[in-house]
Enzyme design. Structure first.
Site, short mmCIF file in Angstrom:
data_model
loop_
_atom_site.label_atom_id
_atom_site.label_comp_id
_atom_site.label_asym_id
_atom_site.label_seq_id
_atom_site.Cartn_x
_atom_site.Cartn_y
_atom_site.Cartn_z
CE LYS A 272 -3.81 -2.07 2.66
NZ LYS A 272 -4.86 -2.00 1.65
NE ARG A 347 -10.35 -11.16 -1.51
CZ ARG A 347 -10.73 -10.23 -2.38
NH1 ARG A 347 -10.95 -10.57 -3.65
NH2 ARG A 347 -10.90 -8.99 -2.02
#
Length: 514
Positions: A272, A347
């Site tokens: 990020k 996930r």
């Protein structure tokens, strides 16, 4: 663990007679006021201050405890879009005014709120929860300054009707969820997340089991272990799985949760950048909500329910041993997953948790309802705003489970919105070659990807083996993915906003209130 203890009385006179009562918080619409003395005070104040009735204000009022009256308007409550959150918000705003004025044992009363209207039947609960939400202070602050110093309001008297045990159990769960979600990444690194859970459930009916052996994690939770691979070099950052189990005496159904507990998300090798890493210590909000709901369960000890949760507490670190895009990793279910983007790590950790729960449900008798709960996608926040997104599978849809959760959220002031899973979502995550069964994600931001919060549910269904338990199977299992990326913190401010503890109240309203 302190928070405002609740007392219930049936009238203002009874409230005023309580020892220590030192303020009145009046919440509602002030077009009319039943109590003539209060009406006179507010009307006189409006002559000199046009803010009265438009925003929460402290007024001097003779005959009121401590001569402190906090007039906290909700605005109109009869429009199409009005709901019980206006009571929550008014109590939230008024709590800080009262405390800053020196009140430590305030009285809360509702004015002109029709609790017979189905929208406001939980208005008393909303007032109490809003009050507690406002006065909550973060765990690190309480540890640094002491709870009594920064959370001085220890009691509240509510004029109305409310099950005290139930309301305080919900708040206890929300407090656990806020602590776990909001605490900084070193204080709540995976081992400390597990230790907090051990302490929160000590001497309760919830059993806590922690798996932290990395070889065992690699074998039983291989996708989770891959996400945590680069954190193994730092002992205090090492991943773990936390299993929470509650068994009722006469269970009618079993509810199972997989919670995303990314204690810090660097993005991994897909790092990020541009300031987007700030606030990523809150990427454990889903796991926090799951633990918070179990705390409420432990307080109420429902006989009709079994609740099992597996939480993946992992730091998505960047380093020489970080997992990378293009890797193919075989999950617990045996499905081969090609990594599309290491910043879609949540996930992956939930995939193995959900696979374990699916396997357990498939071997057991009775109804099982499975959930994943996560701060998963920017798309959910963009498309749903401050609402938890529910994405049900076919069996949950047939069972009207998502609708029931939606209804509970509306009633209890923890609202959700339903998103339907579609065939395009399943096509999106299909493997592209004979090497892989599933693609974890594309390599773009979810907010810029069509159906960016729906397709992860399709991935989780496939990677966990739940695709073998659809409505076309002999043993269908209900499953709902809950994305709280938009609802998990106040104001959508993931760096500084106070955690909301979503979806604890919604789940409690659905499963624990009869």
């Amino acid at each position: 663990m302190a928070f405002a203890q609740l007392q219930i009385v049936s009238s203002l006179a009874d409230a005023y007679s309580k020892d220590g009562a030192d303020a009145l918080i009046l919440i509602g619409n002030f077009d009319s006021i039943d109590d003539s003395a209060l009406a006179e005070t507010i009307q006189q104040a409006q002559i000199t201050d046009q803010r009265v009735g438009k925003q929460p204000l402290l007024l001097k009022a003779d005959g009121v405890p401590g001569q402190r009256l906090v007039a906290a308007p909700t605005g109109p409550l009869n429009r199409d879009f009005d709901d019980v959150r206006q009571v929550f918000d008014a109590a939230h705003a008024a709590a800080k005014v009262a405390q800053d004025a020196g009140a430590r044992h305030p009285v809360i009363a509702l004015n002109n709120v029709n609790v017979n209207d189905e929208r406001y039947q939980q208005a008393f609960l909303a007032a109490y929860l809003g009050f507690c939400q406002a006065l909550y202070q973060p765990l690190e602050a309480r540890e640094a300054h002491g709870e009594e110093a920064i959370e001085p309001t220890q009691n509240v008297i509510l004029v109305g009707e409310l099950d005290v045990e139930w309301a305080m159990a919900v708040e206890a769960g929300k407090r656990v969820a806020r602590d776990l979600a909001g605490t900084e990444p070193e204080r709540m690194a995976p081992p400390k997340f597990a230790e907090y859970c051990r302490q929160a459930f000590a001497h309760t009916s919830v059993k806590v089991t922690v798996i932290d052996d990395y070889q065992q994690l690699q074998h039983e939770y291989p996708l989770l272990a891959a996400v945590g691979r680069s954190s193994m070099a730092v002992e205090r950052h090492r991943p773990c799985v936390i299993r929470l189990e509650y068994h009722g005496n006469n269970p009618e159904r079993t509810v199972m949760f997989a919670g995303k507990g990314i204690v810090y998300d660097t993005g991994g090798a897909d790092l990020k950048t541009g300031g987007h890493m700030a606030g990523m210590s809150r990427d454990k909000g889903g796991a926090a909500g799951v633990a918070g709901f179990l705390k409420t369960v432990s307080e109420l000890q429902p006989e009709h329910l079994n609740v099992v949760a597996e939480i993946g507490a992992v730091r998505n670190s960047i380093g020489s041993d970080a997992f990378v895009a293009d890797e193919i990793i075989t999950g617990h279910s045996g499905k081969r997953v090609r990594i599309g983007n290491t910043d879609a790590e949540g996930r992956l950790i939930m995939a193995d948790l959900l696979s374990h729960l699916r396997e357990e449900a498939a071997k057991s008798d009775g109804e099982h309802e499975l959930y994943t709960v996560a701060t998963l996608t920017g798309h959910a926040a963009l498309s749903k705003g401050p609402y938890s997104a529910l994405v049900p599978n076919g069996h949950a849809r047939r069972q009207n489970l998502a609708q029931a959760l939606f209804n509970a959220g509306e009633t209890y002031g923890d609202p959700t919105e339903i998103s339907w899973s579609r065939r395009e979502d399943f096509d999106f995550v299909k493997g592209r070659t004979l090497c892989d069964d599933l693609l974890s994600s594309n390599n773009g931001p979810s907010a810029a990807t069509p159906r960016g919060h729906q397709f992860p549910m399709a991935f989780l269904t496939g990677v966990s083996g739940l695709d073998n338990h659809g409505i076309d199977s002999e043993h269908p299992i209900s499953y709902i993915h809950i994305d709280i990326a938009g609802s998990g913190v106040e104001g959508g401010d993931w760096q500084h906003g106070k955690p909301t503890a979503a979806p604890v109240t919604c789940l409690a309203g659905h499963y624990l209130k009869k």
